[in-house]
Design an enzyme around this catalytic site. Sequence first.
Site, PDB file in Angstrom:
ATOM      1  N   ASN A   8      42.535  47.990  41.952  1.00 50.84           N
ATOM      2  CA  ASN A   8      42.974  47.737  43.329  1.00 50.84           C
ATOM      3  C   ASN A   8      43.462  46.289  43.396  1.00 50.84           C
ATOM      4  O   ASN A   8      42.657  45.364  43.432  1.00 50.84           O
ATOM      5  CB  ASN A   8      41.782  47.965  44.275  1.00 50.84           C
ATOM      6  CG  ASN A   8      42.080  47.554  45.701  1.00 50.84           C
ATOM      7  OD1 ASN A   8      43.233  47.313  46.071  1.00 50.84           O
ATOM      8  ND2 ASN A   8      41.033  47.467  46.521  1.00 50.84           N
ATOM      9  N   TRP A   9      44.777  46.129  43.374  1.00 53.21           N
ATOM     10  CA  TRP A   9      45.330  44.767  43.323  1.00 53.21           C
ATOM     11  C   TRP A   9      45.200  44.043  44.664  1.00 53.21           C
ATOM     12  O   TRP A   9      45.451  42.842  44.737  1.00 53.21           O
ATOM     13  CB  TRP A   9      46.805  44.817  42.930  1.00 53.21           C
ATOM     14  CG  TRP A   9      47.075  45.231  41.516  1.00 53.21           C
ATOM     15  CD1 TRP A   9      46.179  45.725  40.597  1.00 53.21           C
ATOM     16  CD2 TRP A   9      48.346  45.193  40.846  1.00 53.21           C
ATOM     17  NE1 TRP A   9      46.812  45.991  39.411  1.00 53.21           N
ATOM     18  CE2 TRP A   9      48.149  45.675  39.532  1.00 53.21           C
ATOM     19  CE3 TRP A   9      49.632  44.805  41.235  1.00 53.21           C
ATOM     20  CZ2 TRP A   9      49.195  45.772  38.606  1.00 53.21           C
ATOM     21  CZ3 TRP A   9      50.667  44.909  40.311  1.00 53.21           C
ATOM     22  CH2 TRP A   9      50.444  45.377  39.015  1.00 53.21           C
ATOM     23  N   LYS A  10      44.872  44.788  45.716  1.00 60.23           N
ATOM     24  CA  LYS A  10      44.802  44.189  47.064  1.00 60.23           C
ATOM     25  C   LYS A  10      46.137  43.479  47.376  1.00 60.23           C
ATOM     26  O   LYS A  10      47.174  43.928  46.924  1.00 60.23           O
ATOM     27  CB  LYS A  10      43.580  43.274  47.177  1.00 60.23           C
ATOM     28  CG  LYS A  10      42.292  44.006  46.755  1.00 60.23           C
ATOM     29  CD  LYS A  10      41.034  43.261  47.096  1.00 60.23           C
ATOM     30  CE  LYS A  10      39.829  44.085  46.640  1.00 60.23           C
ATOM     31  NZ  LYS A  10      38.552  43.497  46.996  1.00 60.23           N
ATOM     32  N   HIS A  95      38.980  51.422  52.711  1.00 61.02           N
ATOM     33  CA  HIS A  95      38.384  50.270  52.024  1.00 61.02           C
ATOM     34  C   HIS A  95      37.715  49.385  53.076  1.00 61.02           C
ATOM     35  O   HIS A  95      38.211  49.249  54.193  1.00 61.02           O
ATOM     36  CB  HIS A  95      39.464  49.495  51.264  1.00 61.02           C
ATOM     37  CG  HIS A  95      38.881  48.459  50.364  1.00 61.02           C
ATOM     38  ND1 HIS A  95      38.414  47.253  50.834  1.00 61.02           N
ATOM     39  CD2 HIS A  95      38.648  48.458  49.031  1.00 61.02           C
ATOM     40  CE1 HIS A  95      37.926  46.560  49.817  1.00 61.02           C
ATOM     41  NE2 HIS A  95      38.054  47.258  48.707  1.00 61.02           N
ATOM     42  N   GLU A  97      37.670  46.335  53.503  1.00 55.67           N
ATOM     43  CA  GLU A  97      38.540  45.273  54.059  1.00 55.67           C
ATOM     44  C   GLU A  97      39.435  45.838  55.154  1.00 55.67           C
ATOM     45  O   GLU A  97      39.711  45.155  56.145  1.00 55.67           O
ATOM     46  CB  GLU A  97      39.348  44.625  52.919  1.00 55.67           C
ATOM     47  CG  GLU A  97      38.452  43.733  52.068  1.00 55.67           C
ATOM     48  CD  GLU A  97      38.864  43.611  50.606  1.00 55.67           C
ATOM     49  OE1 GLU A  97      40.003  43.963  50.256  1.00 55.67           O
ATOM     50  OE2 GLU A  97      38.013  43.156  49.812  1.00 55.67           O
ATOM     51  N   GLU A 162      31.259  51.421  47.407  1.00 50.52           N
ATOM     52  CA  GLU A 162      31.523  49.990  47.278  1.00 50.52           C
ATOM     53  C   GLU A 162      30.624  49.212  48.240  1.00 50.52           C
ATOM     54  O   GLU A 162      30.998  48.999  49.409  1.00 50.52           O
ATOM     55  CB  GLU A 162      32.984  49.692  47.617  1.00 50.52           C
ATOM     56  CG  GLU A 162      33.965  50.304  46.645  1.00 50.52           C
ATOM     57  CD  GLU A 162      35.197  49.414  46.483  1.00 50.52           C
ATOM     58  OE1 GLU A 162      35.541  49.127  45.338  1.00 50.52           O
ATOM     59  OE2 GLU A 162      35.776  48.996  47.491  1.00 50.52           O
ATOM     60  N   GLY A 168      33.768  41.273  45.398  1.00 45.75           N
ATOM     61  CA  GLY A 168      34.330  39.928  45.266  1.00 45.75           C
ATOM     62  C   GLY A 168      33.310  38.822  45.086  1.00 45.75           C
ATOM     63  O   GLY A 168      33.646  37.643  45.225  1.00 45.75           O
ATOM     64  N   SER A 207      32.664  44.016  42.103  1.00 46.10           N
ATOM     65  CA  SER A 207      32.431  43.052  41.013  1.00 46.10           C
ATOM     66  C   SER A 207      32.218  43.692  39.646  1.00 46.10           C
ATOM     67  O   SER A 207      31.431  43.184  38.838  1.00 46.10           O
ATOM     68  CB  SER A 207      31.267  42.121  41.364  1.00 46.10           C
ATOM     69  OG  SER A 207      31.609  41.331  42.492  1.00 46.10           O
TER      70      SER A 207
HETATM   71  P1  PGA Z   1      36.045  43.392  43.286  1.00 46.26           P
HETATM   72  O1  PGA Z   1      36.726  44.344  44.373  1.00 46.26           O
HETATM   73  O2  PGA Z   1      36.080  44.144  41.984  1.00 46.26           O
HETATM   74  O3  PGA Z   1      36.891  42.167  43.278  1.00 46.26           O
HETATM   75  O4  PGA Z   1      34.652  43.146  43.767  1.00 46.26           O
HETATM   76  C1  PGA Z   1      36.481  45.718  44.384  1.00 46.26           C
HETATM   77  C2  PGA Z   1      37.134  46.351  45.576  1.00 46.26           C
HETATM   78  O5  PGA Z   1      37.105  45.763  46.673  1.00 46.26           O
HETATM   79  O6  PGA Z   1      37.694  47.463  45.457  1.00 46.26           O
END
Ligand code: PGA
Length: 247
Positions: A8-10, A95, A97, A162, A168, A207
């Site tokens: 997931n490149w966000k 997600h 976010e 998640e 993160g 993470s």
């Molecule tokens: P992360 O993000 O691996 O940087 O913790 C995972 C995600 O939000 O899908």
Amino acid sequence: MKQIIVGNWKMNGLSADADALVDGLAAQLAALSPRADVVVCPPFTQLARLAPKLKQAGIKLGAQDCHKDKSGAHTGDISAPMLVDLGVEYVILGHSERRAEHHELDETVREKTVAAMAAGLTPIVCVGENDDQRSAGDSQATVGWQIEGSLPQGFRGIVAYEPIWAIGTGQAASQQDIADMAAFIRAELVRQFGDAGKTMQILYGGSVNERNVTDILPVEHVDGALVGNASLKADAFVPLVRAARAS
Ligand code: PGA
């Protein structure tokens, strides 16, 4: 079951970075065979450019969101059929976010999931508790509600656990926490969807990196990983694919 590693490149990746990353992935993955399914989810702006390169490398293309409607007066939004039109096969929905920054409710996520399935995409629906819910001992209750609210009747897709407190931070959930939650999610999926729930893929995200992946992927009911930071460099992502089960 073959595992799946999803990057997931966000909101990362201008054209030059995206090209370099995909070229690096293609070169390194070509040397690995057989391997798990590999999906990358770049930002919308890179999907069309990267689709042919990724296809050639045997990497599947995913997106990070879609609208619930097929088309219409929704300025700035992207529909599921638009993604299919570009060769996209997977879409991340709900997600944390997006739930936080765009106020997406379980109901919103459910409607988007219906749209994704109708267009022929495989939805990757994210669930997970925050720090407060975890401290209050409400992790399973929270995830249970999210699953019930976010997955539509007849759901066919992937569920990503998640925990928000792990995303993160560099600190993944413990093997025991992941095992407990994956078993709980499996039981919920079977309760809601019967036999189909037995084979739905469950991912862990938060993470995941080269150091912890070998603790995470062997956990029962964990069928792969959803990866943020470590998906932005080929050298960090490919070891995760290498650690995944190919069958
Ligand atoms: P992360 O993000 O691996 O940087 O913790 C995972 C995600 O939000 O899908």
